[in-house]
Design a protein around this motif. Sequence first.
Motif, mmCIF file in Angstrom:
data_model
loop_
_atom_site.group_PDB
_atom_site.id
_atom_site.type_symbol
_atom_site.label_atom_id
_atom_site.label_comp_id
_atom_site.label_asym_id
_atom_site.label_seq_id
_atom_site.Cartn_x
_atom_site.Cartn_y
_atom_site.Cartn_z
ATOM 1 N N ALA A 1 0.856 -1.187 0.000
ATOM 2 C CA ALA A 1 0.000 0.000 0.000
ATOM 3 C C ALA A 1 0.892 1.237 0.000
ATOM 4 O O ALA A 1 1.898 1.280 0.694
ATOM 5 C CB ALA A 1 -0.906 0.003 1.220
ATOM 6 N N THR A 2 0.507 2.232 -0.786
ATOM 7 C CA THR A 2 1.232 3.498 -0.814
ATOM 8 C C THR A 2 0.466 4.523 -0.002
ATOM 9 O O THR A 2 -0.735 4.701 -0.199
ATOM 10 C CB THR A 2 1.401 3.993 -2.268
ATOM 11 O OG1 THR A 2 2.098 2.987 -3.011
ATOM 12 C CG2 THR A 2 2.186 5.282 -2.310
ATOM 13 N N LEU A 3 1.166 5.190 0.905
ATOM 14 C CA LEU A 3 0.555 6.230 1.731
ATOM 15 C C LEU A 3 0.965 7.593 1.178
ATOM 16 O O LEU A 3 2.130 7.813 0.858
ATOM 17 C CB LEU A 3 1.008 6.105 3.188
ATOM 18 C CG LEU A 3 0.313 5.053 4.041
ATOM 19 C CD1 LEU A 3 0.454 3.659 3.506
ATOM 20 C CD2 LEU A 3 0.812 5.120 5.462
ATOM 21 N N ARG A 4 0.004 8.475 1.036
ATOM 22 C CA ARG A 4 0.214 9.820 0.482
ATOM 23 C C ARG A 4 -0.380 10.846 1.443
ATOM 24 O O ARG A 4 -1.235 10.522 2.252
ATOM 25 C CB ARG A 4 -0.481 9.935 -0.868
ATOM 26 C CG ARG A 4 -0.047 8.893 -1.871
ATOM 27 C CD ARG A 4 0.677 9.561 -3.010
ATOM 28 N NE ARG A 4 1.014 8.597 -4.034
ATOM 29 C CZ ARG A 4 2.248 8.189 -4.272
ATOM 30 N NH1 ARG A 4 3.236 8.670 -3.565
ATOM 31 N NH2 ARG A 4 2.502 7.321 -5.226
ATOM 32 N N PRO A 5 0.039 12.113 1.318
ATOM 33 C CA PRO A 5 -0.564 13.151 2.159
ATOM 34 C C PRO A 5 -2.067 13.210 1.938
ATOM 35 O O PRO A 5 -2.554 13.040 0.826
ATOM 36 C CB PRO A 5 0.105 14.437 1.673
ATOM 37 C CG PRO A 5 1.373 14.002 1.024
ATOM 38 C CD PRO A 5 1.086 12.649 0.443
ATOM 39 N N GLY A 6 -2.780 13.440 2.979
ATOM 40 C CA GLY A 6 -4.222 13.503 2.840
ATOM 41 C C GLY A 6 -4.922 13.581 4.172
ATOM 42 O O GLY A 6 -6.108 13.831 4.257
ATOM 43 N N GLY A 7 -4.194 13.370 5.215
ATOM 44 C CA GLY A 7 -4.798 13.431 6.533
ATOM 45 C C GLY A 7 -4.537 14.777 7.177
ATOM 46 O O GLY A 7 -3.811 15.617 6.648
ATOM 47 N N ASP A 8 -5.133 14.976 8.315
ATOM 48 C CA ASP A 8 -4.926 16.221 9.050
ATOM 49 C C ASP A 8 -3.555 16.214 9.719
ATOM 50 O O ASP A 8 -3.015 15.175 10.046
ATOM 51 C CB ASP A 8 -6.029 16.410 10.090
ATOM 52 C CG ASP A 8 -6.105 15.257 11.071
ATOM 53 O OD1 ASP A 8 -5.559 14.176 10.764
ATOM 54 O OD2 ASP A 8 -6.700 15.429 12.145
ATOM 55 N N GLY A 9 -2.970 17.358 9.892
ATOM 56 C CA GLY A 9 -1.696 17.476 10.588
ATOM 57 C C GLY A 9 -0.528 16.841 9.865
ATOM 58 O O GLY A 9 0.416 16.404 10.503
ATOM 59 N N GLY A 10 -0.565 16.749 8.552
ATOM 60 C CA GLY A 10 0.549 16.184 7.803
ATOM 61 C C GLY A 10 0.609 14.679 7.803
ATOM 62 O O GLY A 10 1.651 14.102 7.525
ATOM 63 N N ALA A 11 -0.485 14.021 8.123
ATOM 64 C CA ALA A 11 -0.507 12.563 8.141
ATOM 65 C C ALA A 11 -0.502 12.015 6.723
ATOM 66 O O ALA A 11 -1.004 12.632 5.789
ATOM 67 C CB ALA A 11 -1.736 12.056 8.887
ATOM 68 N N LEU A 12 0.076 10.840 6.575
ATOM 69 C CA LEU A 12 0.023 10.106 5.318
ATOM 70 C C LEU A 12 -1.042 9.033 5.459
ATOM 71 O O LEU A 12 -1.132 8.373 6.488
ATOM 72 C CB LEU A 12 1.371 9.465 5.007
ATOM 73 C CG LEU A 12 2.569 10.412 4.872
ATOM 74 C CD1 LEU A 12 3.842 9.618 4.634
ATOM 75 C CD2 LEU A 12 2.341 11.409 3.760
ATOM 76 N N VAL A 13 -1.863 8.856 4.420
ATOM 77 C CA VAL A 13 -2.949 7.890 4.476
ATOM 78 C C VAL A 13 -2.933 6.996 3.243
ATOM 79 O O VAL A 13 -2.426 7.375 2.188
ATOM 80 C CB VAL A 13 -4.333 8.580 4.603
ATOM 81 C CG1 VAL A 13 -4.429 9.334 5.905
ATOM 82 C CG2 VAL A 13 -4.579 9.504 3.442
ATOM 83 N N GLY A 14 -3.497 5.825 3.398
ATOM 84 C CA GLY A 14 -3.629 4.876 2.299
ATOM 85 C C GLY A 14 -4.576 3.770 2.718
ATOM 86 O O GLY A 14 -5.114 3.789 3.824
ATOM 87 N N GLU A 15 -4.777 2.811 1.824
ATOM 88 C CA GLU A 15 -5.637 1.687 2.175
ATOM 89 C C GLU A 15 -5.252 0.458 1.384
ATOM 90 O O GLU A 15 -4.547 0.531 0.374
ATOM 91 C CB GLU A 15 -7.115 2.020 1.987
ATOM 92 C CG GLU A 15 -7.603 2.070 0.578
ATOM 93 C CD GLU A 15 -9.121 2.275 0.504
ATOM 94 O OE1 GLU A 15 -9.714 2.824 1.445
ATOM 95 O OE2 GLU A 15 -9.685 1.857 -0.499
ATOM 96 N N PHE A 16 -5.724 -0.681 1.862
ATOM 97 C CA PHE A 16 -5.556 -1.954 1.163
ATOM 98 C C PHE A 16 -6.771 -2.809 1.467
ATOM 99 O O PHE A 16 -7.566 -2.508 2.350
ATOM 100 C CB PHE A 16 -4.251 -2.659 1.558
ATOM 101 C CG PHE A 16 -4.244 -3.197 2.959
ATOM 102 C CD1 PHE A 16 -4.626 -4.499 3.220
ATOM 103 C CD2 PHE A 16 -3.848 -2.399 4.021
ATOM 104 C CE1 PHE A 16 -4.619 -4.991 4.508
ATOM 105 C CE2 PHE A 16 -3.833 -2.886 5.312
ATOM 106 C CZ PHE A 16 -4.223 -4.180 5.555
ATOM 107 N N HIS A 17 -6.925 -3.880 0.698
ATOM 108 C CA HIS A 17 -8.053 -4.802 0.879
ATOM 109 C C HIS A 17 -7.556 -6.102 1.501
ATOM 110 O O HIS A 17 -6.553 -6.662 1.066
ATOM 111 C CB HIS A 17 -8.740 -5.096 -0.465
ATOM 112 C CG HIS A 17 -9.406 -3.893 -1.033
ATOM 113 N ND1 HIS A 17 -10.623 -3.445 -0.593
ATOM 114 C CD2 HIS A 17 -9.003 -3.025 -1.994
ATOM 115 C CE1 HIS A 17 -10.956 -2.362 -1.263
ATOM 116 N NE2 HIS A 17 -9.980 -2.074 -2.111
ATOM 117 N N VAL A 18 -8.274 -6.564 2.509
ATOM 118 C CA VAL A 18 -7.957 -7.823 3.177
ATOM 119 C C VAL A 18 -8.512 -8.965 2.329
ATOM 120 O O VAL A 18 -9.654 -8.920 1.880
ATOM 121 C CB VAL A 18 -8.580 -7.868 4.595
ATOM 122 C CG1 VAL A 18 -8.280 -9.190 5.286
ATOM 123 C CG2 VAL A 18 -8.086 -6.704 5.422
#
Length: 180
Positions: free
Chosen positions: A73-90
């Motif tokens: 999974a690739t995490l990119r900027p998108g959250g509050d406070g400079g957080a990096l976010v991403g997702e994957f499927h189980v």
Amino acid sequence: MRSLRSPRPLTGAALCAAALALAAPAASAGDFGEVEASPQPARAGSSVSLTTRDCGHSRSATVDAGALGGGTATLRPGGDGGALVGEFHVRPDTRPGNYGIAGTCADGKDLTGTVSAGTVGAQGRPMPRGAVRTGVGPTAEGADATEILAGTGLMLAAAAGGTWVLRRRHGGGWSGRRPG
């Protein structure tokens, strides 16, 4: 005369102390960042969101979720406070349990986290956990009164039988003396 002692124990202790002293900086140098996963527990076949705030000024991170069938999974900027976010499927056939995930920020900092996978039944309720009463072995509910009484009876019978055998060997008493 003074006896000479072997230098081996002292040498071994000195070598152990030196190894610990050399390893201490390496242990603290590996500061890991944390990847948070939600929801916890994740359902088999569902999406899991990943978030980290531990990459500093990095603009991306990659996380390996292969243990859950999610690949990378690739995490990119998108959250509050400079957080990096991403997702994957189980993966749909993922078994319940805790799975480790690990990744790296663009600046090289390591990330770790845990995803708890669970199963969910109809109407979104968690599946029951525990043993199934099959007639063999212990169960999650414990033993019923009949099993407890039967076990207690067997224990008392064994104690009585052991006492009888010991008393018979000692000739009628615990003193060990034969009547005479």
